[in-house]
Design an enzyme around this catalytic site. Structure first.
Site, PDB file in Angstrom:
ATOM      1  N   HIS A   1      -3.556  -5.126  -0.727  1.00 12.84           N
ATOM      2  CA  HIS A   1      -3.232  -5.730   0.565  1.00 12.84           C
ATOM      3  C   HIS A   1      -3.236  -7.252   0.468  1.00 12.84           C
ATOM      4  O   HIS A   1      -4.277  -7.878   0.634  1.00 12.84           O
ATOM      5  CB  HIS A   1      -4.230  -5.276   1.635  1.00 12.84           C
ATOM      6  CG  HIS A   1      -4.075  -3.850   2.000  1.00 12.84           C
ATOM      7  ND1 HIS A   1      -3.304  -3.445   3.063  1.00 12.84           N
ATOM      8  CD2 HIS A   1      -4.562  -2.728   1.425  1.00 12.84           C
ATOM      9  CE1 HIS A   1      -3.332  -2.116   3.135  1.00 12.84           C
ATOM     10  NE2 HIS A   1      -4.081  -1.672   2.155  1.00 12.84           N
TER      11      HIS A   1
ATOM     12  N   GLU B   1      -2.213  -9.311   2.549  1.00 14.84           N
ATOM     13  CA  GLU B   1      -2.519  -9.894   3.860  1.00 14.84           C
ATOM     14  C   GLU B   1      -4.019  -9.948   4.146  1.00 14.84           C
ATOM     15  O   GLU B   1      -4.456 -10.611   5.084  1.00 14.84           O
ATOM     16  CB  GLU B   1      -1.805  -9.107   4.976  1.00 14.84           C
ATOM     17  CG  GLU B   1      -2.459  -7.803   5.376  1.00 14.84           C
ATOM     18  CD  GLU B   1      -2.242  -6.624   4.440  1.00 14.84           C
ATOM     19  OE1 GLU B   1      -2.641  -5.512   4.805  1.00 14.84           O
ATOM     20  OE2 GLU B   1      -1.675  -6.805   3.334  1.00 14.84           O
TER      21      GLU B   1
ATOM     22  N   CYS C   1       0.836  -1.202   0.000  1.00 14.59           N
ATOM     23  CA  CYS C   1       0.000   0.000   0.000  1.00 14.59           C
ATOM     24  C   CYS C   1       0.880   1.265   0.000  1.00 14.59           C
ATOM     25  O   CYS C   1       1.534   1.543  -0.984  1.00 14.59           O
ATOM     26  CB  CYS C   1      -0.989  -0.040   1.160  1.00 14.59           C
ATOM     27  SG  CYS C   1      -2.326   1.161   0.999  1.00 14.59           S
TER      28      CYS C   1
END
Length: 146
Positions: A124, A126, A40
């Site tokens: 993202h 994750e 990001c």
């Protein structure tokens, strides 16, 4: 400080207000080949350190189900995103290239260095929106630490 690799985490904020962080990253890439991975805002800061400019998106990317394509492949991933700025990939230095592109608006979704183990994603990985479509980004970073 001694470390094996540098991980650049997400925001929030305007990356153009983070010159101190950009200067630290720029110093790191000029002095070392240690692995770097960004997510990001980490993508935006690494890109700025590489010479690119950042611009504000007309409409930010704020949701799950954002499709991105890995450049040079037909691989498309469903990602989670929450950002209002993007990297102008045309301003990247010659040693850098796009890694991912947003399939909705064509904006940059990640960069990589052509030689050194430095790469990042705007989305993202994750967040598991695929649910694990892009977790390979972390595997790649760990591989470069060896």
């Amino acid at each position: 400080m001694d470390f094996d690799g540098l991980f650049l985490a997400n925001g929030p904020g305007d990356p153009d207000m983070c010159e101190d962080a950009v200067n630290i990253i720029r110093k790191q890439i000029s002095q070392s080949r240690k692995p770097i991975c960004g997510i990001c805002m980490g993508n935006q800061l690494l890109s700025k350190a590489a010479g690119a400019t950042i611009y504000k998106l007309k409409y930010g990317h704020r949701s799950h189900n954002q499709p991105v394509r890995m450049v040079g492949t037909n691989n498309c991933y469903i990602t989670s995103q929450n950002h209002g700025y993007a990297v102008d990939a045309k301003t990247l230095g010659n040693d850098w290239e796009e890694l991912f592109v947003n399939m909705n608006d064509g904006s940059n979704e990640g960069i990589r260095h052509k030689v050194n183990p430095w790469f990042s994603s705007q989305f993202h990985p994750e967040a598991c929106s695929g649910p694990v479509d892009t977790e390979f980004m972390f595997d790649k970073f760990v591989e470069t630490l060896k």
